[in-house]
Design a protein around this motif. Structure first.
Motif, PDB file in Angstrom:
ATOM      1  N   GLY A 210       8.397   5.406   5.075  1.00 51.15           N
ATOM      2  CA  GLY A 210       7.606   6.528   4.575  1.00 51.15           C
ATOM      3  C   GLY A 210       6.136   6.266   4.804  1.00 51.15           C
ATOM      4  N   ASP A 211       5.361   6.341   3.741  1.00 45.57           N
ATOM      5  CA  ASP A 211       3.923   6.105   3.879  1.00 45.57           C
ATOM      6  C   ASP A 211       3.527   4.823   3.151  1.00 45.57           C
ATOM      7  OD1 ASP A 211       4.392   6.979   1.362  1.00 45.57           O
ATOM      8  OD2 ASP A 211       2.781   8.447   1.306  1.00 45.57           O
ATOM      9  N   GLU A 212       4.430   3.836   3.162  1.00 40.66           N
ATOM     10  CA  GLU A 212       4.131   2.562   2.506  1.00 40.66           C
ATOM     11  C   GLU A 212       4.021   1.430   3.519  1.00 40.66           C
ATOM     12  OE1 GLU A 212       6.161   1.387  -0.990  1.00 40.66           O
ATOM     13  OE2 GLU A 212       6.379   3.436  -1.745  1.00 40.66           O
TER      14      GLU A 212
ATOM     15  N   LEU B  17       0.829  -1.206   0.000  1.00 36.49           N
ATOM     16  CA  LEU B  17       0.000   0.000   0.000  1.00 36.49           C
ATOM     17  C   LEU B  17       0.859   1.249   0.000  1.00 36.49           C
ATOM     18  CD1 LEU B  17      -1.772  -2.156   1.762  1.00 36.49           C
ATOM     19  CD2 LEU B  17      -2.981  -0.107   2.412  1.00 36.49           C
ATOM     20  N   ASP B  18       0.386   2.231  -0.712  1.00 33.64           N
ATOM     21  CA  ASP B  18       1.048   3.531  -0.643  1.00 33.64           C
ATOM     22  C   ASP B  18      -0.034   4.575  -0.418  1.00 33.64           C
ATOM     23  OD1 ASP B  18       3.776   5.038  -1.953  1.00 33.64           O
ATOM     24  OD2 ASP B  18       1.906   6.162  -1.878  1.00 33.64           O
ATOM     25  N   LEU B  19       0.120   5.358   0.609  1.00 30.66           N
ATOM     26  CA  LEU B  19      -0.880   6.390   0.870  1.00 30.66           C
ATOM     27  C   LEU B  19      -0.725   7.496  -0.164  1.00 30.66           C
ATOM     28  CD1 LEU B  19      -0.754   6.530   4.749  1.00 30.66           C
ATOM     29  CD2 LEU B  19      -2.246   5.201   3.259  1.00 30.66           C
ATOM     30  N   ASP B  20      -1.835   7.850  -0.784  1.00 27.97           N
ATOM     31  CA  ASP B  20      -1.780   8.807  -1.897  1.00 27.97           C
ATOM     32  C   ASP B  20      -1.652  10.235  -1.424  1.00 27.97           C
ATOM     33  OD1 ASP B  20      -1.977   6.963  -3.905  1.00 27.97           O
ATOM     34  OD2 ASP B  20      -4.159   6.976  -3.881  1.00 27.97           O
TER      35      ASP B  20
HETATM   36 CA    CA Z   1       2.768   8.117  -1.071  1.00 29.03          CA
END
Ligand code: CA
Ligand code: C2E
Ligand code: CA
Ligand code: CA
Length: 390
Positions: free
Chosen positions: A52-54, A10-13
């Motif tokens: 990070g945001d993953e 998942l990667d936060l958009d």
């Molecule tokens: Ca991201």
């Protein structure tokens, strides 16, 4: 059918909101919320933060399908939360690789989920994709193109074409838009639509964008005073801290008056961080350059930012012009845009005008400028000189 397990990456958009705040209370709190939701969703399963945001998690479909699991996950993560008075809707993209048996080693698995994630992100935010073998080939092509793009900058393979913008009431050219071309040694002419996204992903857009601004100012410096140069500025470039310095240097070395440089930006800048966008826009305005809103009507059109920033010009997207002869609705839309623009003291340019029928309607509906093949295709710098001296 047996049970299936899959690795979800998942990667936060919309972590742009947080990019500036990663390591700060809001960013950290949001990450915690998302992590808690993931843990609750995974149950007995495995969850890891990749950095990070993953995040990564292993999903055991346990009877439901992996598609359903992905859809559910998107919904759960996407539930709004309020942190520190900010209402945040966490968006995410998901890449999925199926874990099928002993020959699927963790390295390949992670790589595959990552490739699927890349696709998901590029297909638009908030979606999921399963890994497919063809993604390997795509990734190889992308890497090769990235290497080639490095060479392109150093090797002088980039050039600019110029397309005139025509002022209808003055009946003369008011500006040229600089359009980037890449003359690849074996592939031939590569369209900007094909390499700009890659350049944005890899950060190469910064040196490329800088080159475009300098080259455009240099080309325009001997044009008549009323003829401006319009330059496309990518969102990545817009958000980079060095943009003002690049512009100042290009103006200084070319001697071009700032008001003759027009930057074209797109609406997408306003979704991620409207406040930062507004303050950057005012910073650019302080340099004395003009700012146009490009591709108007395609993205996240909101009247609030038209009120918040006095753009010099609105460029009405080609898709509206294409519909002009077949749909009354399109005419009404043009009318409302030109009325609004006039009330706000902004010029309008209709993009992609291809025939006299469209031109007639645009003129009737009060559009102030046109651009398109009907008037002229993008032309070389030498042709610009010829056109201006006619
Ligand atoms: Ca991201
Ligand atoms: P854009 O900014 O919307 O530029 C207009 C595009 O429409 C250009 O395509 C132009 O050739 C094309 N066009 C103009 N008139 C007509 C017409 O009458 N009919 C049709 N069918 N097309 C028309 P081009 O040059 O392929 O550029 C595509 C996009 O690539 C641009 O869209 C812009 O978003 C991006 N781009 C081009 N140069 C640069 C650059 O230097 N920097 C950045 N960041 N993006 C660039
Ligand atoms: Ca443009
Ligand atoms: Ca455009």
């Amino acid at each position: 059918a047996g049970r299936q397990r899959a690795l979800f990456c998942l990667d936060l958009d919309n972590f742009k909101v947080v990019n500036d705040t990663l390591g700060h209370p809001v960013g950290d709190a949001l990450l915690c919320r998302v992590a808690a939701r993931l843990l609750a969703f995974a149950g007995e399963g495995f969850v890891a933060r990749l950095g990070g945001d993953e995040f990564a998690l292993v999903i055991d479909d346990a009877g439901r399908s992996l598609d359903r699991a992905a859809t559910e996950l998107l919904r759960i993560i996407g539930e709004p939360c309020v942190i520190d008075g900010h209402r945040i809707v966490p968006g995410t993209s998901i890449g999925i690789a199926i874990i099928d048996g002993p020959d699927c080693d963790p390295v390949t698995l992670t790589k595959n989920a990552d490739l699927a994630l890349y696709r998901a992100k590029h297909d638009g935010r908030g979606g999921y994709r399963f890994f497919e073998p063809a993604m390997d080939a795509e990734a190889r092509k992308r890497r090769q193109m990235e290497l080639d793009l490095h060479d392109a900058i150093a090797g002088g393979q980039l050039s600019l074409m110029f397309q005139p913008l025509f002022n209808l009431s003055e009946a003369r050219v008011s500006a040229f838009e600089a359009l980037l071309r890449w003359n690849h040694p074996t592939r031939g002419l590569v369209s900007p639509a094909d390499f700009i996204p890659l350049a944005e992903d890899t950060g190469l857009i910064l040196p490329i964008g800088e080159w475009v601004i300098r080259e455009a100012c240099r080309a325009a410096r001997h044009w008549p005073d009323h003829v401006r140069i319009a330059v496309n500025v990518s969102p990545v470039q817009f958000r980079s801290p060095g943009l003002s310095a690049v512009i100042l240097q290009a103006l200084a070395e070319s001697g071009l008056a700032p008001h003759r440089l027009e930057l074209e930006i797109t609406e997408s800048l306003f979704i991620d961080n409207p406040a930062a966008t507004l303050s950057s826009l005012h910073g650019l305005r302080d340099l004395g350059v003009r700012v146009a809103l490009d591709d108007f009507g395609t993205g996240y059109s909101s009247l609030s930012y038209l009120r918040a920033f006095p753009f010099d010009k609105i460029k009405i997207d080609r898709s509206f012009i294409m519909d002009l002869l077949s749909s009354d609705g399109a005419t009404a839309i043009i009318r409302s845009i030109t009325t609004l623009a006039e009330a706000l003291g902004m010029e309008t340019t209709a993009e992609g005008v291809e025939n006299a029928g469209q031109l007639d309607i645009l003129r009737e509906q009060g559009c102030s400028h046109i651009q398109g093949f009907y008037f002229s295709k993008p032309i070389s710098e030498a042709h610009v000189a010829a056109m201006l001296h006619d």
